[in-house]
Design a protein around this motif. Structure first.
Motif, short mmCIF file in Angstrom:
data_model
loop_
_atom_site.label_atom_id
_atom_site.label_comp_id
_atom_site.label_asym_id
_atom_site.label_seq_id
_atom_site.Cartn_x
_atom_site.Cartn_y
_atom_site.Cartn_z
N GLN A 1 2.68 1.95 -3.17
CA GLN A 1 1.85 2.58 -4.20
C GLN A 1 1.97 4.11 -4.13
O GLN A 1 2.01 4.78 -5.16
N ILE B 1 3.18 6.12 -7.49
CA ILE B 1 2.41 7.19 -8.13
C ILE B 1 3.34 8.35 -8.47
O ILE B 1 3.31 8.88 -9.58
N ARG C 1 0.84 -1.22 0.00
CA ARG C 1 0.00 0.00 0.00
C ARG C 1 0.86 1.26 0.00
O ARG C 1 0.63 2.18 -0.80
N ALA D 1 -4.77 -3.70 -2.04
CA ALA D 1 -5.72 -3.93 -3.13
C ALA D 1 -6.72 -2.78 -3.23
O ALA D 1 -7.23 -2.46 -4.30
N LYS D 2 -6.94 -2.11 -2.09
CA LYS D 2 -7.91 -1.01 -2.06
C LYS D 2 -7.40 0.26 -2.74
O LYS D 2 -8.17 1.18 -2.94
N VAL D 3 -6.11 0.32 -3.01
CA VAL D 3 -5.55 1.60 -3.47
C VAL D 3 -4.76 1.48 -4.78
O VAL D 3 -4.01 2.39 -5.12
N VAL D 4 -4.92 0.39 -5.48
CA VAL D 4 -4.28 0.28 -6.79
C VAL D 4 -5.35 -0.03 -7.83
O VAL D 4 -6.43 -0.52 -7.51
N SER D 5 -5.00 0.27 -9.07
CA SER D 5 -5.92 -0.03 -10.16
C SER D 5 -5.85 -1.53 -10.46
O SER D 5 -4.77 -2.09 -10.61
#
Lengths: 385, 385
Positions: free
Chosen positions: B12, B16, B9, B34-38
């Protein structure tokens, strides 16, 4: 966040830290922010249906740009969606004439201006030129960005008349402003929460080329403490008076006679990118804290000087191959790329340097940004030979 | 990155900025990263098929944890996928006995240790206790984490014999180590690129409670410059000797006789979270730069002292409601939440404070972390009444 540009992209970095789920309404899966969030909603942020559907999953809606129609935002609000900033505040960032009228009523110093009516536009311009001289600055009241929607007229000749006629016939609403003999451009970025808390960042100098910001220096070198405090006070007063929630960037002209307001933006702003490394709280985190009605973060600078330089696209799209040089040359420069296809002149990223020695910090930021744009620079040099 | 925990996380956030597309193989769409990637790939990072399928879209594969089987990583490598760190290096972070044997062969100071064989384990432990005294530190050679897989025996009584017997019969491979009378625990985090470049962060003090790191202080207060340099040199030497690519965290015991290596981790590490604000280059950006074979970033500290405190879950899952107090109390403290469901004792985030006065910085970090865990603390107080 409605809009999937680099502002939403960098807001995602802050949202991850805050443990806040940022949802993005983006025009395409290839948009800058759509690439870095989970399940970006693909849709049109100028379509009321898409906005309403998007907003159903959100606690609060905020904006990556000014181009969501105000009437749509009003409908979101009347359907119970908290929009921050709200439509009433945003109108002043969406329509330059509305902004000028409101600021003037507040006694905020602005350039002289007047609306250019569809009937007898040239007579209005002639009268204005008689009072304020040339050049005249013609602006589209709505829809401008990064120098687009601004025309500078040195005379009211046939070409000028033709331009005005064409714009008005296309339905572009116009105003005219005096050309301010500014010594430099400044920006005051502040945040305001629904609770009413305000926070001001150090006032910065912005350096423009061709209407595009290419460099931001924090704090504005040599700006007297009194002028800096006045700019912050003015920005906080505008934020309070207009009931802005979130960030407000006030672009200012520094003149011998004092400060004049140029433009307003109600979102994270290019003039605040330096805060990612240069301030204790980045403008992106600050915007989230404000729109979520959390207490605002410290705006304290982390170094005596921070300089941000925008990376503009060059002819060579392979920017990544140039990271090696930039990172080896200066291990402390910070690279921020927006995941955008490089096109000549397009903002595709920025770099930040900070330190004690302003000349050194500027040179480091310029070198990194220049090298990342290398394709164009090299071609320009070749063409000059 | 195989694994969807908080390390992925926070990686990421760095990806970015670098304009690098981070793909994550996560066990569930609810995983922290998983909540913060495409488009997180949902799969099992201990399944060879899932790993091979995931790796097909990646230029390089790296790891959020040590639990991907080494044999799978070898198969990825033999199928042409660059894995960084590679299986040969990672073996030393995956198996404590392999690590001890290698470090001892390198003359790196370690606690005394010996493998506990399945036949006659107690005799081995008795012999070891005769030489090194009690307590004995029993460790599972593989699969441990955050104090799990470690047992401290004060005597070889019936209960101890029963525990050893049960672990061995479950197929847990065991080793025993002397209990080191350390004065405190330190960590040296370094990075190494395939090119061979190394970079060392300041050596930190890590404060553990119940086998879990609760606080990290950078730099380790009062650590003599010679000892700090020795710890950095040792970590860089281990990274080079083991051909580590990416980050290497070396957990150390400080004793009156000098430094001893406790554990190795080859990934961003809890002892490096402070670098997000406290160093010019965060450990997450550094790990990406290393595994992508980019020049490493500056490890220069941004403040005299930085303190990170882990936020552990309390009984009250509504951590968000406590942001208001924490942020209002200290506008400069930085909150990092991992998007994880709070459970008592689970690491769900961390906070960072920095400044000139160590006692003040520690107090600020502790206050924020403690308040975010408030539910448990309050309940404990009530129970004590």
């Amino acid at each position: 966040m409605a809009g999937g540009g680099q502002l939403a992209r960098m807001t995602q970095q802050a949202a991850i830290g805050l443990g806040v789920s940022l949802r993005v309404l983006a025009g395409s899966a290839d948009d800058s922010a759509a690439k870095v969030v989970s399940r970006a909603r693909i849709g049109d942020d100028r379509s009321l249906d898409d906005l309403l559907s998007f907003a159903r999953g959100c606690d609060v809606v905020t904006f990556d740009h000014e181009h969501v129609p105000g009437s749509h935002i009003q409908k979101l609000e009347s359907s119970g969606v908290p929009c921050r900033p709200g439509s009433a505040a945003l109108a002043h960032a969406q329509d330059k004439l509305v902004m000028r009228e409101r600021l003037t009523a507040m006694d905020v110093p602005c350039p002289a201006y007047v609306h250019v009516p569809k009937s007898a536009p040239l007579r209005t311009l002639e009268d204005f030129a008689r009072d304020h001289g040339f050049p005249l600055v013609i602006k589209a009241t709505r829809g401008g960005y990064d120098g687009k929607g601004v025309w500078v007229l040195d005379a009211l000749d046939g070409a000028a008349a033709g331009l005005i006629d064409e714009l008005l016939s296309q339905g572009v609403d116009l105003m005219v402003e005096e050309h301010v003999p500014f010594t430099r451009e400044l920006a005051a970025v502040v945040a305001r929460s629904p609770y009413g808390q305000g926070a001001a960042y150090p006032v910065v100098e912005t350096v423009q080329e061709g209407g595009i910001c290419v460099e931001v220096i924090s704090p504005a070198p040599g700006l007297p403490a009194g002028a800096a405090a006045e700019a912050q006070r003015l920005a906080l007063a505008v934020a309070a008076e207009l009931d802005v929630v979130g960030l407000l960037a006030v672009e200012l002209f520094e003149t011998r006679a004092g400060l004049l307001v140029n433009e307003l933006a109600m979102r994270p702003h290019n003039s605040g990118h330096w805060t990612i490394e240069g301030a204790r709280t980045s403008q992106f985190e600050q915007h989230l804290r404000a729109v979520l009605d959390l207490p605002l973060g410290s705006t304290e600078p982390t170094a005596p000087y921070t300089v941000m330089a925008n990376v503009l696209g060059g002819d060579d799209p392979d920017v990544y191959s140039r990271y090696i040089h930039v990172m080896a040359h200066d291990p402390a420069v910070k690279v921020h790329m927006y995941g955008k296809e490089p096109r000549p002149g397009r903002k595709i990223g920025h770099v930040t340097a900070l330190g004690d020695d302003l000349a050194d910090v500027r040179e480091r930021a310029r070198h990194a940004a220049g090298y990342l744009r290398w394709g164009t620079r090299m071609k320009e040099r070749e063409e000059r030979r």
